[in-house]
Design an enzyme around this catalytic site. Structure first.
Site, PDB file in Angstrom:
ATOM      1  N   GLY A  13      12.460  -1.140 -18.743  1.00 24.27           N
ATOM      2  CA  GLY A  13      11.229  -0.362 -18.579  1.00 24.27           C
ATOM      3  C   GLY A  13      11.009   0.273 -17.226  1.00 24.27           C
ATOM      4  O   GLY A  13       9.866   0.613 -16.881  1.00 24.27           O
ATOM      5  N   ASN A  44      11.867   3.272 -16.163  1.00 21.27           N
ATOM      6  CA  ASN A  44      11.390   4.660 -16.310  1.00 21.27           C
ATOM      7  C   ASN A  44       9.949   4.700 -16.801  1.00 21.27           C
ATOM      8  O   ASN A  44       9.161   5.546 -16.362  1.00 21.27           O
ATOM      9  CB  ASN A  44      12.307   5.454 -17.246  1.00 21.27           C
ATOM     10  CG  ASN A  44      13.521   6.001 -16.516  1.00 21.27           C
ATOM     11  OD1 ASN A  44      13.400   6.906 -15.707  1.00 21.27           O
ATOM     12  ND2 ASN A  44      14.686   5.410 -16.775  1.00 21.27           N
ATOM     13  N   ARG A  83      15.383   2.562 -41.768  1.00 21.95           N
ATOM     14  CA  ARG A  83      14.955   3.027 -40.442  1.00 21.95           C
ATOM     15  C   ARG A  83      13.709   3.900 -40.519  1.00 21.95           C
ATOM     16  O   ARG A  83      12.839   3.840 -39.655  1.00 21.95           O
ATOM     17  CB  ARG A  83      16.093   3.788 -39.758  1.00 21.95           C
ATOM     18  CG  ARG A  83      17.184   2.845 -39.257  1.00 21.95           C
ATOM     19  CD  ARG A  83      18.518   3.546 -39.126  1.00 21.95           C
ATOM     20  NE  ARG A  83      18.474   4.660 -38.202  1.00 21.95           N
ATOM     21  CZ  ARG A  83      19.248   5.747 -38.287  1.00 21.95           C
ATOM     22  NH1 ARG A  83      20.112   5.863 -39.270  1.00 21.95           N
ATOM     23  NH2 ARG A  83      19.156   6.697 -37.399  1.00 21.95           N
ATOM     24  N   ARG A 141      17.362   3.049 -30.151  1.00 18.78           N
ATOM     25  CA  ARG A 141      17.596   3.248 -31.587  1.00 18.78           C
ATOM     26  C   ARG A 141      17.759   4.739 -31.866  1.00 18.78           C
ATOM     27  O   ARG A 141      17.054   5.556 -31.284  1.00 18.78           O
ATOM     28  CB  ARG A 141      16.411   2.740 -32.407  1.00 18.78           C
ATOM     29  CG  ARG A 141      16.126   1.274 -32.216  1.00 18.78           C
ATOM     30  CD  ARG A 141      15.029   0.828 -33.137  1.00 18.78           C
ATOM     31  NE  ARG A 141      15.483   0.793 -34.522  1.00 18.78           N
ATOM     32  CZ  ARG A 141      16.240  -0.169 -35.018  1.00 18.78           C
ATOM     33  NH1 ARG A 141      16.638  -1.168 -34.251  1.00 18.78           N
ATOM     34  NH2 ARG A 141      16.594  -0.142 -36.277  1.00 18.78           N
ATOM     35  N   HIS A 201      18.263  10.810 -20.283  1.00 12.59           N
ATOM     36  CA  HIS A 201      19.635  10.361 -20.522  1.00 12.59           C
ATOM     37  C   HIS A 201      20.377  10.318 -19.186  1.00 12.59           C
ATOM     38  O   HIS A 201      20.302  11.271 -18.401  1.00 12.59           O
ATOM     39  CB  HIS A 201      20.333  11.317 -21.491  1.00 12.59           C
ATOM     40  CG  HIS A 201      21.721  10.876 -21.810  1.00 12.59           C
ATOM     41  ND1 HIS A 201      21.986   9.805 -22.640  1.00 12.59           N
ATOM     42  CD2 HIS A 201      22.925  11.321 -21.365  1.00 12.59           C
ATOM     43  CE1 HIS A 201      23.290   9.631 -22.699  1.00 12.59           C
ATOM     44  NE2 HIS A 201      23.881  10.522 -21.939  1.00 12.59           N
ATOM     45  N   GLU A 217      17.517  16.258 -33.829  1.00 12.43           N
ATOM     46  CA  GLU A 217      18.217  15.306 -34.695  1.00 12.43           C
ATOM     47  C   GLU A 217      19.555  14.828 -34.128  1.00 12.43           C
ATOM     48  O   GLU A 217      19.947  13.688 -34.327  1.00 12.43           O
ATOM     49  CB  GLU A 217      18.421  15.921 -36.082  1.00 12.43           C
ATOM     50  CG  GLU A 217      17.126  15.925 -36.868  1.00 12.43           C
ATOM     51  CD  GLU A 217      17.314  16.455 -38.275  1.00 12.43           C
ATOM     52  OE1 GLU A 217      18.412  16.325 -38.828  1.00 12.43           O
ATOM     53  OE2 GLU A 217      16.329  17.014 -38.801  1.00 12.43           O
ATOM     54  N   GLY A 218      20.290  15.697 -33.428  1.00  9.96           N
ATOM     55  CA  GLY A 218      21.577  15.273 -32.864  1.00  9.96           C
ATOM     56  C   GLY A 218      21.364  14.373 -31.657  1.00  9.96           C
ATOM     57  O   GLY A 218      20.447  14.604 -30.866  1.00  9.96           O
ATOM     58  N   ASP A 220      21.236  13.000 -28.144  1.00 11.12           N
ATOM     59  CA  ASP A 220      21.317  13.550 -26.777  1.00 11.12           C
ATOM     60  C   ASP A 220      21.647  15.047 -26.780  1.00 11.12           C
ATOM     61  O   ASP A 220      22.382  15.525 -25.920  1.00 11.12           O
ATOM     62  CB  ASP A 220      22.358  12.767 -25.944  1.00 11.12           C
ATOM     63  CG  ASP A 220      22.032  11.281 -25.872  1.00 11.12           C
ATOM     64  OD1 ASP A 220      20.841  10.945 -25.864  1.00 11.12           O
ATOM     65  OD2 ASP A 220      22.969  10.459 -25.831  1.00 11.12           O
ATOM     66  N   GLU A 240      16.294   9.466 -11.876  1.00 14.31           N
ATOM     67  CA  GLU A 240      15.585   9.416 -13.169  1.00 14.31           C
ATOM     68  C   GLU A 240      14.091   9.230 -12.931  1.00 14.31           C
ATOM     69  O   GLU A 240      13.259   9.863 -13.576  1.00 14.31           O
ATOM     70  CB  GLU A 240      16.112   8.253 -14.024  1.00 14.31           C
ATOM     71  CG  GLU A 240      17.535   8.430 -14.504  1.00 14.31           C
ATOM     72  CD  GLU A 240      17.969   7.323 -15.450  1.00 14.31           C
ATOM     73  OE1 GLU A 240      17.161   6.831 -16.252  1.00 14.31           O
ATOM     74  OE2 GLU A 240      19.159   6.938 -15.387  1.00 14.31           O
TER      75      GLU A 240
HETATM   76  C1  GRF Z   1      17.992   4.614 -18.273  1.00 15.44           C
HETATM   77  O1  GRF Z   1      19.175   4.753 -17.551  1.00 15.44           O
HETATM   78  C2  GRF Z   1      17.806   5.781 -19.201  1.00 15.44           C
HETATM   79  O2  GRF Z   1      18.313   6.971 -18.691  1.00 15.44           O
HETATM   80  C3  GRF Z   1      18.592   5.363 -20.411  1.00 15.44           C
HETATM   81  O3  GRF Z   1      18.394   3.977 -20.523  1.00 15.44           O
HETATM   82  C4  GRF Z   1      18.073   3.432 -19.244  1.00 15.44           C
HETATM   83  C5  GRF Z   1      16.760   2.757 -19.404  1.00 15.44           C
HETATM   84  O4  GRF Z   1      16.354   2.081 -18.240  1.00 15.44           O
HETATM   85  N1  GRF Z   1      18.188   6.117 -21.567  1.00 15.44           N
HETATM   86  P1  GRF Z   1      14.863   1.594 -18.070  1.00 15.44           P
HETATM   87  O5  GRF Z   1      14.532   0.717 -19.278  1.00 15.44           O
HETATM   88  O6  GRF Z   1      13.988   2.804 -18.022  1.00 15.44           O
HETATM   89  O7  GRF Z   1      14.844   0.815 -16.800  1.00 15.44           O
END
Ligand code: GRF
Length: 201
Positions: A13, A15, A68, A94, A112, A145-146, A148, A177
């Site tokens: 968590g 981010n 799902r 997911r 990403h 849908e694809g 990334d 990020e």
């Molecule tokens: C990050 O590197 C993000 O880019 C990727 O998964 C990781 C998640 O890290 N999608 P956090 O849970 O935000 O610390």
């Protein structure tokens, strides 16, 4: 009125935390984070979010088995109940079905850890090192849908340095990020029309 944002996480968590901090740090930040959801009841992100005073809930995927879309309908129901306008995926591990992606088209972001279109999927830092890339980084994109693959909203680059390991490189990217995601959310929040989607009929 500011757009109401939900963050979906599966893990640590960081981010999510960066988004919440940025939204709270400036009175004129154009979005409000109001909900954190996880597919895992034991995700550290949930505890962190609660400590920050946020509503944080698990919507476990397990009881839905292979269905799902049924799990996504449960997530979507919570998003609608909380009058969410924008969804941020932040380490949400997911793959989404066309159902949820379609419901939140143009309103769902993902971060990403690579310079897309390079290295979609997992293990991006190890793959960047193995490919002897000189530059690496992260991307915020709209979710389609694809995997990334959606339209890129922004990227941040870092150098790959001699002697870098997966750990040192991922730490350098993660720092970016945490800057890029709040900036890209703010940009989208300024453009989006309110309110977000209503319940499916
Ligand atoms: C990050 O590197 C993000 O880019 C990727 O998964 C990781 C998640 O890290 N999608 P956090 O849970 O935000 O610390």
């Amino acid at each position: 009125m500011k757009p109401r944002v939900a963050v979906l996480c599966s893990g640590r968590g960081s981010n999510m935390q960066a988004l919440v901090r940025a939204a709270r740090a400036a009175a004129d930040y154009p979005a409000e984070i109001v909900l954190v959801l996880s597919d895992k009841a034991d995700a550290p992100a949930l505890g962190i979010a609660r400590e920050m005073g946020l509503r944080a809930e698990a919507v476990p995927a397990k009881p839905f088995g292979k269905d799902r879309a049924a799990h996504e309908r449960a997530l979507d129901a919570r998003l609608i109940e909380e009058r969410i306008d924008i969804v941020c995926l932040a380490g949400y591990m997911r793959l989404l079905t066309p159902y949820l992606v379609g419901r939140w088209a143009g309103r769902m972001l993902n971060i990403h850890p690579s310079l897309l279109p390079k290295f979609p999927g997992l293990d991006t830092h190890a793959r960047a090192l193995a490919a002897s890339e000189a530059r690496h980084g992260c991307t915020v994109h709209l979710v389609t849908e694809g995997m990334d693959e959606g339209p890129i909203l922004g990227q941040a680059e870092v150098p790959v340095l001699p002697g870098d390991t997966e750990e040192t490189l991922s730490a350098r990217v993660l720092e970016q990020e945490h800057r890029l995601y709040p900036a890209m959310l703010a940009q989208l929040a300024q453009k989006i029309s309110l309110p977000g989607p209503a319940s499916p009929s």
